[in-house]
Design an enzyme around this catalytic site. Structure first.
Site, PDB file in Angstrom:
ATOM      1  N   LYS A  65       2.917  11.345  -4.009  1.00 26.41           N
ATOM      2  CA  LYS A  65       1.917  10.675  -4.938  1.00 26.41           C
ATOM      3  C   LYS A  65       0.945  11.640  -5.195  1.00 26.41           C
ATOM      4  CE  LYS A  65      -1.944   7.258  -3.484  1.00 26.41           C
ATOM      5  NZ  LYS A  65      -1.942   6.318  -2.221  1.00 26.41           N
ATOM      6  N   GLU A  88      -7.194   0.371  -4.788  1.00 27.67           N
ATOM      7  CA  GLU A  88      -6.929   0.330  -2.832  1.00 27.67           C
ATOM      8  C   GLU A  88      -8.582  -0.136  -2.756  1.00 27.67           C
ATOM      9  OE1 GLU A  88      -6.099   4.123  -2.036  1.00 27.67           O
ATOM     10  OE2 GLU A  88      -4.306   4.423  -3.091  1.00 27.67           O
ATOM     11  N   ASP A 137       0.475  -0.840   0.126  1.00 29.93           N
ATOM     12  CA  ASP A 137       0.369   0.171  -0.094  1.00 29.93           C
ATOM     13  C   ASP A 137       1.041   1.610  -0.454  1.00 29.93           C
ATOM     14  OD1 ASP A 137      -1.865   2.142   0.184  1.00 29.93           O
ATOM     15  OD2 ASP A 137      -2.332   1.143   2.656  1.00 29.93           O
ATOM     16  N   ASP A 142     -12.175   5.504   3.615  1.00 30.25           N
ATOM     17  CA  ASP A 142     -11.214   5.720   2.969  1.00 30.25           C
ATOM     18  C   ASP A 142     -10.623   7.236   3.561  1.00 30.25           C
ATOM     19  OD1 ASP A 142      -8.490   5.722   2.993  1.00 30.25           O
ATOM     20  OD2 ASP A 142      -8.481   4.778   1.138  1.00 30.25           O
TER      21      ASP A 142
END
Ligand code: AMP
Length: 520
Positions: free
Chosen positions: A69, A170, A7, A192
């Site tokens: 990211k 994800e 992850d 999330d």
């Protein structure tokens, strides 16, 4: 040789592997099971990653790259990049091909090179803990990541010496970790909330597939915003207590933000906490001020309620796109460190009318799902493995006359997929057709993201409308786009794998992969 699930998060990363039928989350030598996705450059060529790097953030933020990211696979001119630039202490510049680059100590790095440092760190943690060489990985990305972002993540894996077995969404990984398998038809919402971003996805699990039916999110909404909101209240209170005006002090703001995060984590297990920052401020004559206050859950809730409310609005947007309501969802899964906070759990339960699934650690659930998928893809027996069907996060189109976009594959189409449309020449004696491929929802090409273009030339010279060109888009299981074009007279075909314009060349990837001066 082993295959792991990674992850690769905005704030933190986690690595796991299936061994002897069990999923194992790997800890570093200090026993920590997640690592900050932070890369710090020291003097000479030393680079540190993870917890050590996060420490450097306090005293050398300009040499410490965080949240890369947010930049990976993006064009330098994009609104998201402008926003990151305004908040970052490290340098952000434009690369030769218009993509974004990071500048630290006068050296320029591509985002995949920075992410590769994080991946190498995770690979090493897995190798040290398992005693195996790790050379393959399933790496997760947000479901809304476009083609360029997925390819850039793949490039990061290559630079890190890993074969990316699959770039996995994800939320799909979270559902796999909870053991949802094909069979009974079910709808799952994955909520999330991490340190910097919020994503919600609606998944459908059916007889023969596993599908992300819709996604929505806010790339600037996360635990950090909760901390900034609380820190603002602390600052107002401190100014009232002391009569000082310190709005512009970066160090005061950083210390209060840290105190706010500690208070938040403490409030997730106590109803009231004491906040104490021993030396918050020191003036020119050396006089020091401390900050003390007491916060309870209801006061904290009043500070952050608008943020929680905003996440629920985003949930409704995803539900609407999926043609569902909160009550028709069968299960809600929680992902991301912030979902440990009881107020979030309660708000989600109230909104969806059912208690969320919380049995798996929300920091580890995505890596666990990725490890399960890595195992599915590498095991030698032919046992059943989940078929994972994802959707395209954004529409794919070609530019037509007048700068409009003609959609070939609409957003939320299940992948892998293929679509063909036939276009005719727009002018008399037209010798070539330029095929420009865009991703995005605007009718105007200029407002969408250009993924790539190529020219179909030497087409027979004929009056307009007489030559037909057949354009086919194909999206593979990794979400990577391949485009073919063929004219109907000569049958000549051109095809490209869309090499994202913002990508790295093979040469650059090779060069970056040879960088090995790392101090773990
Ligand atoms: P992630 O990006 O998923 O690693 O999530 C990191 C965010 O979760 C940060 O904002 C942390 O402050 C927050 N977090 C971690 N643990 C807790 C907790 N027990 N209670 C509240 N927030 C937490």
């Amino acid at each position: 040789m082993g295959a792991v699930g990674i992850d690769l998060g905005t704030s933190n990363s986690c690595v796991a592997m299936v061994r002897n039928g069990e999923v194992e989350v790997f800890a570093d030598p200090e026993g920590r099971r997640t690592q900050p996705s932070v890369v710090a450059f020291g003097y000479g060529k030393t680079v540190v990653v993870g917890h050590k790097a996060k420490k450097q953030l306090l005293y050398a933020p300009e040499n410490t790259v965080v949240s890369v990211k947010r930049l990976i696979g993006r064009r330098s001119g994009s609104a998201e990049v402008a926003r990151v630039k305004s908040q970052s202490a490290f340098g952000i510049t434009e690369g030769e091909n218009g993509d974004v680059r990071v500048r630290v100590q006068g050296r320029v790095y591509s985002p995949p090179e920075i992410s590769a440092h994080v991946l190498r760190h995770m690979k090493k943690i897995a190798e040290d803990a398992s005693g195996e060489v790790v050379d393959q990985a399933v790496i997760t990305v947000p479901a809304y990541f476009n083609d360029a972002q997925r390819q850039a993540t793949r490039d990061a894996a290559t630079i890190a010496g890993l074969t990316a077995l699959r770039i996995l969404n994800e939320p799909t990984a979270a559902a796999l970790a909870y053991g949802f398998k094909q069979g009974k038809r079910q709808h799952i919402a994955v909520y999330d909330l991490g340190g910097g971003t919020f994503d919600v996805s609606i998944l459908k699990i059916d007889d023969d597939f596993f599908e992300v039916v819709s996604t929505a999110g806010d790339t600037f909404l996360g635990g950090d915003d909760f901390d900034y909101a609380a820190a603002d209240h602390f600052l107002t209170l401190f100014q009232k207590q002391t009569g000082l005006v310190l709005e512009d002090s970066r160090s005061v703001r950083m210390k209060l933000r840290d105190a706010a995060e500690r208070a938040k984590v403490a409030l997730s297990s106590s109803v009231e906490v004491d906040v104490h920052v021993p030396s918050l401020h020191r003036n020119a004559d050396g006089k020091e001020w401390e900050f003390r206050t007491r916060v309870n859950r209801s006061l904290y809730a009043s500070w952050v309620m608008p943020l929680v409310q905003r996440t629920l609005e985003v949930c409704d947007e995803a539900l609407k796109n999926a043609g569902m309501t909160a009550r028709t969802v069968d299960h809600v899964l929680l992902v991301g460190g912030m979902t440990r906070y009881p107020m979030i759990r309660e708000a989600v339960e109230l909104h969806f009318g059912k208690a969320p699934n919380v049995s798996i650690n929300p920091d580890e659930v995505v890596a666990i799902g990725a490890a399960i998928q890595a195992n599915n893809l590498t095991r030698l027996d032919d046992g059943p493995s989940s078929v994972l069907l994802d959707v395209t996060p954004q529409s794919l189109s070609v530019r037509t006359v007048g700068g409009f976009c003609e959609v070939l594959i609409p957003r939320n189409t299940a992948i892998p997929t293929e679509a063909t449309k036939v276009f005719s020449t727009a002018w008399d004696q037209q010798a070539e057709v330029r095929v420009a491929v865009y991703q995005g929802e605007s009718r105007m090409a200029a407002d969408n993201e250009l993924l790539g273009e190529f020219v179909l030339d030497d087409i027979p010279l004929m009056p307009r409308g007489q030559v037909r060109v057949r354009i086919t888009f194909e999206i593979d299981t990794d979400g990577i786009v391949h485009v073919r074009a063929m004219d109907d007279k000569l049958g000549k075909e051109r095809s490209i794998k869309i090499e994202a314009k913002s990508g790295l060349s093979q040469e650059e990837i090779h060069q970056a992969a040879n960088f090995d001066d790392i101090d773990f």
